[in-house]
Design an enzyme around this catalytic site. Structure first.
Site, short mmCIF file in Angstrom:
data_model
loop_
_atom_site.label_atom_id
_atom_site.label_comp_id
_atom_site.label_asym_id
_atom_site.label_seq_id
_atom_site.Cartn_x
_atom_site.Cartn_y
_atom_site.Cartn_z
NE ARG A 85 19.28 2.24 14.91
CZ ARG A 85 20.23 2.84 15.61
NH1 ARG A 85 19.91 3.69 16.57
NH2 ARG A 85 21.50 2.59 15.36
CE LYS A 108 -3.34 -0.12 0.73
NZ LYS A 108 -2.41 0.51 -0.23
CD GLU A 167 1.79 -8.04 0.45
OE1 GLU A 167 1.59 -6.82 0.46
OE2 GLU A 167 2.41 -8.63 -0.43
NE ARG A 175 -0.94 -4.11 2.94
CZ ARG A 175 -0.43 -3.06 3.57
NH1 ARG A 175 -0.21 -3.15 4.87
NH2 ARG A 175 -0.13 -1.95 2.94
CG ASN A 200 0.48 -7.31 -3.90
OD1 ASN A 200 0.96 -6.20 -4.06
ND2 ASN A 200 0.62 -8.00 -2.79
CG HIS A 246 0.19 -4.42 -7.95
ND1 HIS A 246 -1.17 -4.27 -8.15
CD2 HIS A 246 0.63 -3.21 -7.51
CE1 HIS A 246 -1.52 -3.03 -7.80
NE2 HIS A 246 -0.45 -2.38 -7.42
CG HIS A 257 5.35 -4.33 -9.45
ND1 HIS A 257 5.29 -4.86 -8.18
CD2 HIS A 257 4.79 -3.10 -9.35
CE1 HIS A 257 4.72 -3.99 -7.36
NE2 HIS A 257 4.40 -2.92 -8.05
CG HIS A 273 1.71 1.95 -10.19
ND1 HIS A 273 2.47 0.81 -10.19
CD2 HIS A 273 0.75 1.77 -9.24
CE1 HIS A 273 2.01 -0.03 -9.27
NE2 HIS A 273 0.97 0.53 -8.67
#
Lengths: 372, 372
Positions: A122, A228, A238, A242, A246, A249, A253, A266
């Protein structure tokens, strides 16, 4: 002296160091971060990185050597089965809640090890030692960790910040040129979103940066990380600003998923995604022609933009699974200047399809020209 | 009226409702928790629970029916492969960051769904609707989620609190008697650790509780949850007092692992673990003979303590993987009274081995007697 950038969020505070020669005293750097001298250390890396850098990595550890675990890097290995195998190896080697993982490699290694640290017992501690441009510029900072599903990239993961990030610029020397270029696309992204000065610097100094000049690389990486860090400090989880990170992206993606993560790097997929976002913004009158041209030129200067084969309808369908979507509505990041971007929720399927078709047509025309 | 118990931690605040008839208005109860009316709902449950309770579960949802995903319950399915399969199904069914998962079942379902919610898109919301004594008394409250490795139980997981917990006592009516008894061992544990009154109530009212009297069950479950809520409020991340909740779990987890999770129910393994901890405490002079007798008697009253076959050396070796261990040192929770417990770090391997051997010898003697 390396550059030091502090990341301060509601849940964490840590420092990113960027510069040459950091590996030489890595052991002392890590020891300075915690008060558990008997903590077991694990370095998780790839065979390629380890064959190149193990001597320099291990030199400072003396008689407190880290335990070595290796994984293959590549998006296809960023899966839960890899995580489970690593977790079993941690348990077999007696890792406990005091243990510290060291992610030594590129973005895939960093994402996987961060996620592993987030879920092992955890949550245990970890340190990022990124070795690629992509990881140093972007993925090692901000606490986003994750793995891929068959259904899409990074669909599972956790927010879990490292104890520190040590980005040794020297390791970029063994990076294939294509990977350096692809990683730098994320720095261009940082410039477009929020840092006009970084963008201009990259426009003006492409030759020095791409030839591996250490001062130039340190500057580009440091400014990207600083941008960043500011964004993450404002919006750790986000929910707002934030999301701007992206940019490129959503379609990026989708391109990666449609090409099984094995045609493009990427950063290359993200560059295509930024081109698409730029085209949508231009069509909506959010960017001037000269801004579009500057974005286009700088992306290509750090290219070439490698071609890929995918169907526009498939790509658009894949964007429906984007993590930024809420209650079914698609979110899309658009540039609205050099150094400014915004999130819109009204990019229609038709608009995205047309843009994607134009993008593919342009790519194929360039390809035909090159082959003629 | 159901009992309401508030859980307040640094990272979350939510309410646990315990009582009869809660399923009848489940839809309204969940709708009251959030402001995203178009959020997709997913109920994740087991075929056994669903065959018994689907009508009552679904009755209140009208035209906003949840999407059903089913998994087999049982510790052997609490694995990363199950999580991955569920995550793929969420993605295929369009789950996004606004979606809400409903964990409807026992401890395995609750742990898995909580962990799934923790990692799907780096964290979405979920509601616990526990249907077993074990889950209502203990595992649905406190935000601990997880899955098993081959190397041990719950070795991976996350802290991720639910939006709310709705424990409908009615669902205990279809629970096999053995599961009810095993689950109640965790309430005994709660009493031993911190609630003398609960312990005494369970001593005095075993017949009513075990026959399923709803008032008696509501009281036992509510008091157990109240104790746990207080502990979790004090120490969310188990750096201090929360460790006490692991009374019986060090050896208990080892017994479960050594018997491949298929000989004993969790609560039964924990009962054996509490007996071992009690024996160590007695030998160290931390408990009086009469306290030992009371603990022993109440554990057996809610038994029978099912026998198992495992080797003492194997069990002790398995405790070396316990999550509470730090930098190699074994942590052990010992009762030091009825309603009081402590964590010690000096239980030696020899001490634990002797205790385990005595425990197994006693178990085997009882077994031989029963078979004679």
């Amino acid at each position: 002296m390396p550059t030091q950038i502090d990341v301060r969020t509601p849940s964490a505070a840590y420092t990113v160091e960027i510069g040459a020669g950091l590996l030489a005293n890595l052991s002392e750097r890590i020891a300075a971060l915690h008060a558990t001298p008997r903590a077991k250390l694990f370095v998780i890396t790839s065979p390629v990185i380890w064959s190149q850098w193990s001597d320099r990595f291990l030199a400072s550890f003396g008689d407190h050597q880290p335990i070595l675990l290796q994984v293959l890097s590549g998006e296809q290995y960023k899966r839960m089965s890899t995580l489970e195998s690593l977790a079993e190896q941690l348990a077999q080697n007696g890792a406990d809640r005091d243990s510290i993982l060291i992610a030594f490699g590129g973005g895939v290694i960093g994402d996987l090890v961060g996620f592993l640290a987030a879920i092992y017992m955890r949550g245990i501690r970890y340190v990022q030692v990124p070795t690629t441009a992509l990881a140093q510029i972007d993925s090692s900072v901000g606490g986003k960790t994750g793995a891929n599903l068959a259904a899409g990239k990074n669909l599972i993961g956790a927010f879990h910040h490292p104890l520190a990030v040590f980005a040794d610029i020297d390791t970029l020397a063994t990076l294939p040129a294509r990977e350096l270029r692809a990683g730098l696309q994320e720095a261009i992204k940082a410039g477009i979103i929020r840092d006009h000065e970084l963008f201009s610097y990259m426009e003006d100094n492409a030759a020095a940066i791409l030839s591996g000049n250490k001062d130039a690389l340190t500057r580009v990486i440091s400014e990207s990380v600083r941008m960043k860090a500011n964004v993450v400090a404002e919006d750790e989880r986000e929910n707002g600003v934030r999301m701007l990170l992206n940019l490129g992206h959503t379609l990026g993606h989708a391109i990666e998923a449609a090409t099984d993560y094995n045609q493009l790097l990427h950063g290359e997929a993200i560059a295509w995604g930024i081109l698409a976002a730029t085209a949508i913004a231009q069509k909506r009158g959010l960017l001037t022609e000269s801004q579009v041209e500057r974005i286009d030129n700088v992306l290509r200067a750090y290219g070439p933009l490698e071609p890929f084969s995918a169907d526009a309808h498939v790509l658009v369908a894949l964007t429906a699974k984007d993590k930024k979507n809420r209650s079914g509505a698609r979110s899309y990041v658009l540039p609205v200047g050099i150094g400014d971007a915004t999130v819109v929720r009204d990019v229609s399927e038709a608009e995205l399809l047309e843009t994607t078709q134009n993008l593919l047509a342009g790519m194929n025309a360039t390809l035909a020209e090159a082959n003629a």
